[in-house]
Write a protein that holds these residues in place. Structure first.
Motif, PDB file in Angstrom:
ATOM      1  N   GLU A  44      -3.151   6.491 -18.275  1.00 17.95           N
ATOM      2  CA  GLU A  44      -2.998   5.190 -17.634  1.00 17.95           C
ATOM      3  C   GLU A  44      -1.539   4.958 -17.254  1.00 17.95           C
ATOM      4  O   GLU A  44      -1.236   4.465 -16.160  1.00 17.95           O
ATOM      5  CB  GLU A  44      -3.470   4.080 -18.564  1.00 17.95           C
ATOM      6  CG  GLU A  44      -3.345   2.682 -17.959  1.00 17.95           C
ATOM      7  CD  GLU A  44      -3.598   1.591 -18.967  1.00 17.95           C
ATOM      8  OE1 GLU A  44      -4.189   0.563 -18.599  1.00 17.95           O
ATOM      9  OE2 GLU A  44      -3.196   1.752 -20.142  1.00 17.95           O
ATOM     10  N   GLU A  45      -0.622   5.312 -18.145  1.00 18.69           N
ATOM     11  CA  GLU A  45       0.803   5.149 -17.855  1.00 18.69           C
ATOM     12  C   GLU A  45       1.222   6.033 -16.686  1.00 18.69           C
ATOM     13  O   GLU A  45       2.007   5.621 -15.819  1.00 18.69           O
ATOM     14  CB  GLU A  45       1.627   5.494 -19.102  1.00 18.69           C
ATOM     15  CG  GLU A  45       3.128   5.383 -18.923  1.00 18.69           C
ATOM     16  CD  GLU A  45       3.592   3.981 -18.580  1.00 18.69           C
ATOM     17  OE1 GLU A  45       4.691   3.852 -18.013  1.00 18.69           O
ATOM     18  OE2 GLU A  45       2.869   3.002 -18.887  1.00 18.69           O
ATOM     19  N   LYS A  46       0.693   7.245 -16.638  1.00 13.06           N
ATOM     20  CA  LYS A  46       1.006   8.142 -15.526  1.00 13.06           C
ATOM     21  C   LYS A  46       0.502   7.554 -14.205  1.00 13.06           C
ATOM     22  O   LYS A  46       1.200   7.612 -13.178  1.00 13.06           O
ATOM     23  CB  LYS A  46       0.376   9.515 -15.768  1.00 13.06           C
ATOM     24  CG  LYS A  46       0.701  10.535 -14.693  1.00 13.06           C
ATOM     25  CD  LYS A  46       0.088  11.888 -15.017  1.00 13.06           C
ATOM     26  CE  LYS A  46       0.409  12.909 -13.922  1.00 13.06           C
ATOM     27  NZ  LYS A  46      -0.204  14.241 -14.220  1.00 13.06           N
ATOM     28  N   ALA A  47      -0.708   6.986 -14.226  1.00  6.68           N
ATOM     29  CA  ALA A  47      -1.262   6.371 -13.020  1.00  6.68           C
ATOM     30  C   ALA A  47      -0.415   5.172 -12.599  1.00  6.68           C
ATOM     31  O   ALA A  47      -0.176   4.952 -11.400  1.00  6.68           O
ATOM     32  CB  ALA A  47      -2.710   5.942 -13.267  1.00  6.68           C
ATOM     33  N   ARG A  48       0.059   4.387 -13.574  1.00  7.42           N
ATOM     34  CA  ARG A  48       0.896   3.228 -13.261  1.00  7.42           C
ATOM     35  C   ARG A  48       2.200   3.672 -12.592  1.00  7.42           C
ATOM     36  O   ARG A  48       2.612   3.107 -11.579  1.00  7.42           O
ATOM     37  CB  ARG A  48       1.196   2.439 -14.527  1.00  7.42           C
ATOM     38  CG  ARG A  48       2.150   1.258 -14.285  1.00  7.42           C
ATOM     39  CD  ARG A  48       2.602   0.598 -15.560  1.00  7.42           C
ATOM     40  NE  ARG A  48       1.520  -0.082 -16.221  1.00  7.42           N
ATOM     41  CZ  ARG A  48       1.033   0.235 -17.411  1.00  7.42           C
ATOM     42  NH1 ARG A  48       1.563   1.249 -18.086  1.00  7.42           N
ATOM     43  NH2 ARG A  48       0.036  -0.423 -17.941  1.00  7.42           N
ATOM     44  N   GLN A  49       2.849   4.687 -13.167  1.00  5.61           N
ATOM     45  CA  GLN A  49       4.112   5.150 -12.599  1.00  5.61           C
ATOM     46  C   GLN A  49       3.913   5.787 -11.226  1.00  5.61           C
ATOM     47  O   GLN A  49       4.772   5.664 -10.341  1.00  5.61           O
ATOM     48  CB  GLN A  49       4.781   6.146 -13.556  1.00  5.61           C
ATOM     49  CG  GLN A  49       5.167   5.549 -14.899  1.00  5.61           C
ATOM     50  CD  GLN A  49       5.970   4.267 -14.762  1.00  5.61           C
ATOM     51  OE1 GLN A  49       6.855   4.153 -13.912  1.00  5.61           O
ATOM     52  NE2 GLN A  49       5.656   3.280 -15.593  1.00  5.61           N
ATOM     53  N   GLN A  50       2.784   6.442 -11.045  1.00  6.76           N
ATOM     54  CA  GLN A  50       2.490   7.047  -9.745  1.00  6.76           C
ATOM     55  C   GLN A  50       2.347   5.967  -8.676  1.00  6.76           C
ATOM     56  O   GLN A  50       2.896   6.079  -7.568  1.00  6.76           O
ATOM     57  CB  GLN A  50       1.211   7.880  -9.843  1.00  6.76           C
ATOM     58  CG  GLN A  50       0.949   8.781  -8.650  1.00  6.76           C
ATOM     59  CD  GLN A  50      -0.261   9.677  -8.870  1.00  6.76           C
ATOM     60  OE1 GLN A  50      -1.161   9.355  -9.667  1.00  6.76           O
ATOM     61  NE2 GLN A  50      -0.301  10.801  -8.183  1.00  6.76           N
ATOM     62  N   ALA A  51       1.620   4.907  -9.007  1.00  8.34           N
ATOM     63  CA  ALA A  51       1.418   3.820  -8.048  1.00  8.34           C
ATOM     64  C   ALA A  51       2.716   3.059  -7.788  1.00  8.34           C
ATOM     65  O   ALA A  51       3.045   2.745  -6.633  1.00  8.34           O
ATOM     66  CB  ALA A  51       0.340   2.871  -8.559  1.00  8.34           C
ATOM     67  N   CYS A  52       3.461   2.756  -8.846  1.00  6.28           N
ATOM     68  CA  CYS A  52       4.725   2.029  -8.670  1.00  6.28           C
ATOM     69  C   CYS A  52       5.735   2.859  -7.882  1.00  6.28           C
ATOM     70  O   CYS A  52       6.507   2.312  -7.080  1.00  6.28           O
ATOM     71  CB  CYS A  52       5.303   1.644 -10.035  1.00  6.28           C
ATOM     72  SG  CYS A  52       4.379   0.339 -10.887  1.00  6.28           S
ATOM     73  N   GLY A  53       5.729   4.166  -8.097  1.00  6.75           N
ATOM     74  CA  GLY A  53       6.597   5.032  -7.313  1.00  6.75           C
ATOM     75  C   GLY A  53       6.204   5.063  -5.850  1.00  6.75           C
ATOM     76  O   GLY A  53       7.063   5.109  -4.961  1.00  6.75           O
ATOM     77  N   PHE A  54       4.908   5.027  -5.589  1.00  8.77           N
ATOM     78  CA  PHE A  54       4.415   5.008  -4.211  1.00  8.77           C
ATOM     79  C   PHE A  54       4.822   3.710  -3.523  1.00  8.77           C
ATOM     80  O   PHE A  54       5.269   3.711  -2.365  1.00  8.77           O
ATOM     81  CB  PHE A  54       2.897   5.169  -4.216  1.00  8.77           C
ATOM     82  CG  PHE A  54       2.266   5.167  -2.843  1.00  8.77           C
ATOM     83  CD1 PHE A  54       2.559   6.151  -1.922  1.00  8.77           C
ATOM     84  CD2 PHE A  54       1.368   4.165  -2.477  1.00  8.77           C
ATOM     85  CE1 PHE A  54       1.979   6.152  -0.653  1.00  8.77           C
ATOM     86  CE2 PHE A  54       0.782   4.152  -1.229  1.00  8.77           C
ATOM     87  CZ  PHE A  54       1.087   5.154  -0.310  1.00  8.77           C
ATOM     88  N   ILE A  55       4.686   2.581  -4.228  1.00  4.99           N
ATOM     89  CA  ILE A  55       5.114   1.286  -3.674  1.00  4.99           C
ATOM     90  C   ILE A  55       6.614   1.306  -3.394  1.00  4.99           C
ATOM     91  O   ILE A  55       7.077   0.834  -2.344  1.00  4.99           O
ATOM     92  CB  ILE A  55       4.747   0.145  -4.646  1.00  4.99           C
ATOM     93  CG1 ILE A  55       3.228  -0.017  -4.736  1.00  4.99           C
ATOM     94  CG2 ILE A  55       5.407  -1.168  -4.217  1.00  4.99           C
ATOM     95  CD1 ILE A  55       2.775  -0.980  -5.804  1.00  4.99           C
ATOM     96  N   GLU A  56       7.375   1.869  -4.321  1.00  5.73           N
ATOM     97  CA  GLU A  56       8.826   1.979  -4.139  1.00  5.73           C
ATOM     98  C   GLU A  56       9.164   2.798  -2.897  1.00  5.73           C
ATOM     99  O   GLU A  56      10.022   2.418  -2.092  1.00  5.73           O
ATOM    100  CB  GLU A  56       9.449   2.633  -5.381  1.00  5.73           C
ATOM    101  CG  GLU A  56      10.932   2.877  -5.286  1.00  5.73           C
ATOM    102  CD  GLU A  56      11.752   1.646  -5.620  1.00  5.73           C
ATOM    103  OE1 GLU A  56      12.870   1.532  -5.071  1.00  5.73           O
ATOM    104  OE2 GLU A  56      11.280   0.812  -6.403  1.00  5.73           O
ATOM    105  N   ALA A  57       8.476   3.933  -2.728  1.00  2.00           N
ATOM    106  CA  ALA A  57       8.761   4.823  -1.605  1.00  2.00           C
ATOM    107  C   ALA A  57       8.431   4.156  -0.269  1.00  2.00           C
ATOM    108  O   ALA A  57       9.238   4.177   0.666  1.00  2.00           O
ATOM    109  CB  ALA A  57       7.980   6.127  -1.764  1.00  2.00           C
ATOM    110  N   VAL A  58       7.253   3.550  -0.179  1.00  2.00           N
ATOM    111  CA  VAL A  58       6.829   2.921   1.071  1.00  2.00           C
ATOM    112  C   VAL A  58       7.704   1.703   1.373  1.00  2.00           C
ATOM    113  O   VAL A  58       8.192   1.524   2.505  1.00  2.00           O
ATOM    114  CB  VAL A  58       5.339   2.521   1.007  1.00  2.00           C
ATOM    115  CG1 VAL A  58       4.939   1.749   2.260  1.00  2.00           C
ATOM    116  CG2 VAL A  58       4.459   3.757   0.852  1.00  2.00           C
TER     117      VAL A  58
END
Length: 382
Positions: A44-58
């Motif tokens: 779950e933490e990995k999924a959270r960081q993946q999504a937050c990183g994607f939001i950061e990138a976009v």
């Protein structure tokens, strides 16, 4: 004539849904466990960081201000307190959260504009082959329209999850004002601002008001400054140590700044855990960790810094064993945790969040009244 047997589960004809600005740690844990499904806590933490990183990138590639990106990361995490992770693609939820955040902060972009930038982030090989001036990826129009409809569908759920409450208070101004009030150095305030950016990759802003988040980040920055390799004995370091010593003890400052030492310690542990993950996985998609670290996702305003190659991954300033030792020393001297006090009148979380609170969300049946505050607060100035 026999009366029909009622079904085991029937949607209520009407429902009042209250907006919860914050949740207690117990509520966040209960709701996360409920929506996690078969995922482990680490997954779950990995999924959270993946999504937050994607939001950061976009968001960075579009050029959104920090408040828009941070709010989108917060909306993403709030969404998955009420909806299972397995039912939604994180790209759809991330882009919908970013779209809602643009409305909240008046930095509006059309869904298609956000999607095209997202394609460039997801498919850099296609963006490299693009012949357009802005590097727009050549996507099938049917695919773009299908993705746009999915984003708009999730947007509706996010809007209903926040009860159409578009107010958003950010901790960033508090970091600067409280840092100056406490006599912190400019370096420490800048460091705390960076940690506040990272705090939105965690559930911290869901649990604490912005002034407490800001103080927690200042406290964490003061603690981390003691293990920086460039630490030296000067006036700034002395003042930063005084800030750490003040905030680790209970005192009058708690009344002045409307925060409690126990909460700052919990925020510090959460942020240090996040830094430990980054230290153990340097290639992770994270935001800057120190005042001098360059952003891994340059905005259009400074594209000339990275036009020659891929973004530079900031060097991790701390080793995981240093951070672990800091956590151990904090545990040895910290205050007992405060007992959880539910925000609602009933301590039974299973009754409070039984499922009826989201039963009508996203549906056209029945009537839902969205109220801008939690029960007991609405009607008293809200």
């Amino acid at each position: 004539m026999e009366r029909p047997v009622p079904s085991t589960f029937q949607l209520p004809s009407s429902l009042s849904k209250h907006y919860h600005p914050y949740f207690t740690p117990a509520e966040v844990q209960y709701l996360s466990d409920k929506q996690r499904g078969k995922l482990s806590v680490s997954q779950e933490e990995k999924a959270r960081q993946q999504a937050c990183g994607f939001i950061e990138a976009v968001g960075s590639k579009i050029g959104f201000p920090r408040r828009t990106i941070a709010t989108a990361q917060n909306l993403y995490q709030r969404f998955h307190l009420f909806f299972p992770r397995k039912d939604f693609n994180y790209h759809d939820v991330s882009l919908a959260a970013l779209y809602v955040s643009t409305k909240m902060h008046d930095t509006l972009k059309k869904p298609r504009e956000i999607l095209m930038v997202a394609y460039a982030v997801r498919f850099p090989e296609l963006a490299a082959k693009s012949k357009t001036v802005g590097g727009e990826v050549d996507m099938d129009p049917m695919t773009v329209e299908h993705d746009r409809q999915r984003v708009l569908a999730v947007e509706r759920l996010i809007l209903e999850t926040i009860c159409f409450n578009f107010t958003s208070k950010m901790p960033f101004p508090y970091v600067i004002k409280l840092g100056r009030k406490l006599g912190a150095s400019k370096k420490l305030i800048k460091f705390a601002w960076r940690l506040t950016v990272d705090s939105h990759r965690t559930p911290v802003p869901l649990m604490y008001p912005p002034n407490t988040v800001a103080l927690g980040c200042i406290y964490t920055a003061a603690l981390l400054s003691t293990i920086e390799p460039t630490a030296s004995s000067n006036t700034d370091d002395e003042s930063d140590r005084e800030v750490a010593n003040l905030l680790k003890q209970k005192g009058n400052w708690e009344t002045t700044y409307m925060a409690e030492a126990e909460d700052l310690e919990e925020i510090a542990h959460t942020l240090i855990d996040l830094l430990m993950q980054a230290a153990q996985n340097p290639s992770a998609n994270t935001s800057p960790r120190t005042p001098s670290s360059p952003s891994p996702h340059p905005s259009p305003r400074n594209q000339h810094f990275s036009s020659s190659g891929p973004p530079h991954t900031p060097q991790i300033p701390y080793k995981s064993d240093q951070l672990l030792q800091l956590k151990i020393s904090m545990r040895e001297n910290e205050h007992p945790p405060r007992p959880d006090r539910p925000l609602l009148s009933t301590p039974d979380l299973s009754a409070t969040y039984s499922g009826n609170d989201v039963a009508l969300l996203g549906k056209n049946e029945g009537t839902v009244r969205f109220l801008f505050g939690p029960p007991g607060v609405v009607g008293h100035g809200v």
